[in-house]
Motif scaffolding. Structure first.
Motif, PDB file in Angstrom:
ATOM      1  N   LEU A  68      -1.358   2.078 -36.163  1.00  0.00           N
ATOM      2  CA  LEU A  68      -0.940   2.518 -34.820  1.00  0.00           C
ATOM      3  C   LEU A  68       0.586   2.664 -34.526  1.00  0.00           C
ATOM      4  O   LEU A  68       0.842   3.825 -33.766  1.00  0.00           O
ATOM      5  CB  LEU A  68      -1.581   1.459 -33.767  1.00  0.00           C
ATOM      6  N   TYR A  69       1.273   1.839 -34.775  1.00  0.00           N
ATOM      7  CA  TYR A  69       2.729   2.079 -34.548  1.00  0.00           C
ATOM      8  C   TYR A  69       3.311   3.274 -35.183  1.00  0.00           C
ATOM      9  O   TYR A  69       4.207   3.931 -34.742  1.00  0.00           O
ATOM     10  CB  TYR A  69       3.712   0.758 -34.965  1.00  0.00           C
ATOM     11  N   ASP A  70       2.941   3.383 -36.679  1.00  0.00           N
ATOM     12  CA  ASP A  70       3.379   4.636 -37.307  1.00  0.00           C
ATOM     13  C   ASP A  70       2.966   5.825 -36.792  1.00  0.00           C
ATOM     14  O   ASP A  70       3.715   6.701 -36.441  1.00  0.00           O
ATOM     15  CB  ASP A  70       2.720   4.298 -38.778  1.00  0.00           C
ATOM     16  N   GLY A  71       1.585   5.903 -36.378  1.00  0.00           N
ATOM     17  CA  GLY A  71       1.085   7.222 -35.506  1.00  0.00           C
ATOM     18  C   GLY A  71       1.764   7.486 -34.193  1.00  0.00           C
ATOM     19  O   GLY A  71       2.313   8.617 -33.912  1.00  0.00           O
ATOM     20  N   GLN A  72       2.051   6.318 -33.251  1.00  0.00           N
ATOM     21  CA  GLN A  72       2.688   6.469 -32.183  1.00  0.00           C
ATOM     22  C   GLN A  72       4.367   6.846 -32.397  1.00  0.00           C
ATOM     23  O   GLN A  72       4.914   7.654 -31.413  1.00  0.00           O
ATOM     24  CB  GLN A  72       2.712   5.219 -31.464  1.00  0.00           C
ATOM     25  N   ALA A  73       4.903   6.133 -33.337  1.00  0.00           N
ATOM     26  CA  ALA A  73       6.334   6.596 -33.639  1.00  0.00           C
ATOM     27  C   ALA A  73       6.378   7.771 -34.162  1.00  0.00           C
ATOM     28  O   ALA A  73       7.571   8.729 -33.760  1.00  0.00           O
ATOM     29  CB  ALA A  73       6.964   5.678 -34.665  1.00  0.00           C
ATOM     30  N   GLY A 120      -8.153   5.566 -39.170  1.00  0.00           N
ATOM     31  CA  GLY A 120      -8.606   5.699 -37.962  1.00  0.00           C
ATOM     32  C   GLY A 120      -7.653   5.158 -36.985  1.00  0.00           C
ATOM     33  O   GLY A 120      -7.421   5.866 -35.873  1.00  0.00           O
ATOM     34  N   SER A 121      -6.779   4.077 -37.370  1.00  0.00           N
ATOM     35  CA  SER A 121      -5.688   3.674 -36.399  1.00  0.00           C
ATOM     36  C   SER A 121      -4.613   4.547 -36.144  1.00  0.00           C
ATOM     37  O   SER A 121      -4.134   4.781 -34.937  1.00  0.00           O
ATOM     38  CB  SER A 121      -5.246   2.165 -36.817  1.00  0.00           C
ATOM     39  N   TYR A 122      -4.043   5.210 -37.357  1.00  0.00           N
ATOM     40  CA  TYR A 122      -3.065   6.102 -37.362  1.00  0.00           C
ATOM     41  C   TYR A 122      -3.311   7.300 -36.267  1.00  0.00           C
ATOM     42  O   TYR A 122      -2.692   7.649 -35.534  1.00  0.00           O
ATOM     43  CB  TYR A 122      -2.710   6.710 -38.696  1.00  0.00           C
ATOM     44  N   ALA A 123      -4.739   7.755 -36.578  1.00  0.00           N
ATOM     45  CA  ALA A 123      -5.113   9.053 -35.627  1.00  0.00           C
ATOM     46  C   ALA A 123      -5.093   8.528 -34.282  1.00  0.00           C
ATOM     47  O   ALA A 123      -4.650   9.647 -33.105  1.00  0.00           O
ATOM     48  CB  ALA A 123      -6.345   9.200 -36.052  1.00  0.00           C
ATOM     49  N   ILE A 124      -5.569   7.431 -33.967  1.00  0.00           N
ATOM     50  CA  ILE A 124      -5.727   6.925 -32.574  1.00  0.00           C
ATOM     51  C   ILE A 124      -4.183   6.701 -31.857  1.00  0.00           C
ATOM     52  O   ILE A 124      -3.730   7.113 -30.701  1.00  0.00           O
ATOM     53  CB  ILE A 124      -6.293   5.396 -32.233  1.00  0.00           C
ATOM     54  N   GLY A 125      -3.156   6.289 -32.832  1.00  0.00           N
ATOM     55  CA  GLY A 125      -1.616   6.001 -32.381  1.00  0.00           C
ATOM     56  C   GLY A 125      -1.213   7.434 -32.128  1.00  0.00           C
ATOM     57  O   GLY A 125      -0.372   7.501 -31.225  1.00  0.00           O
TER      58      GLY A 125
END
Length: 213
Positions: A68-73, A120-125
């Motif tokens: 999540l943090y990686d995707g958001q950052a 999945g979490s990266y995509a959500i982030g």
């Protein structure tokens, strides 16, 4: 000395390396485990299996947190917000390493679905970041609040004598509370319905699967 600015390709490569480290269980903690100095308890087979199941859930949760943090950052619009997310992710790396270590001590292993949880979490982030920094930070707030609640549940159901696992979860819980407060202070907004209950439903599915597999 000139500091080289990272290009989008540089960040993509670095992110891919972080993903491999996360899924492979390679991250190293910057802080010592909170279980340091606490004696290992005598657990029967059922207690050990239950403690391992809970720690596997928490390890999978930390894989999700990293993603999540990686995707958001990666898609943060503000450099300040990006640095905030990267710093929080570094502390979540401690949690990941602590949970992995505790699983080894319990003669168990991480979830076999960790690559799926990460993707999945990266995509959500990334999707949260595309909605703008306030929404992205609001997603952090809601995520950390939910994690704080499930850690409280785990602290209640852990075998009473398993103080090593308990010490790890207590420190993780304190960190999650701080991350939520910091994200809120940085401008995180409340997420609209039905996003929070959908997040809870997704988390419940992950926990049921990760406990066993």
């Amino acid at each position: 000395m000139t500091v080289r600015q990272l290009t989008p390709l540089d960040r993509l490569i670095a992110g891919f390396e972080r993903a491999l480290d996360t899924v492979a269980g390679a991250p190293e903690a910057r802080r010592p485990t909170p279980a340091h100095g606490i004696a290992e308890a005598e657990l029967d087979r059922a207690e050990r299996r239950h403690a391992a199941g809970l720690m596997r859930i928490n390890h999978a949760g930390e894989v999700c947190a990293q993603a999540l943090y990686d995707g958001q950052a990666a898609l943060a619009r503000s450099e300040e917000i990006r640095r905030h997310l990267v710093h929080a992710a570094a502390e979540e790396t401690d949690h990941l390493a602590w949970c992995a270590g505790r699983l080894r001590e319990l003669d168990s292993r991480p979830s076999l679905f960790n690559p799926l949880w990460y993707a999945g979490s990266y995509a959500i982030g990334a999707a949260a970041a595309l909605a703008g920094d306030p929404v992205s930070l609001g997603f952090v707030v809601e995520t950390e609040r939910q994690v704080e609640a499930h850690l409280a549940e785990h602290l209640e159901t852990l075998p009473e004598q398993d103080q090593r696992s308990r010490a790890v979860l207590r420190q993780m819980q304190a960190d999650e509370v701080r991350h939520a407060d910091e994200a809120e202070a940085c401008g995180g907004v409340e997420l609209p319905f039905p996003i929070p209950p959908l997040m809870q439903l997704t988390s419940l599915l992950m926990k049921k699967v990760a406990y066993r597999i």
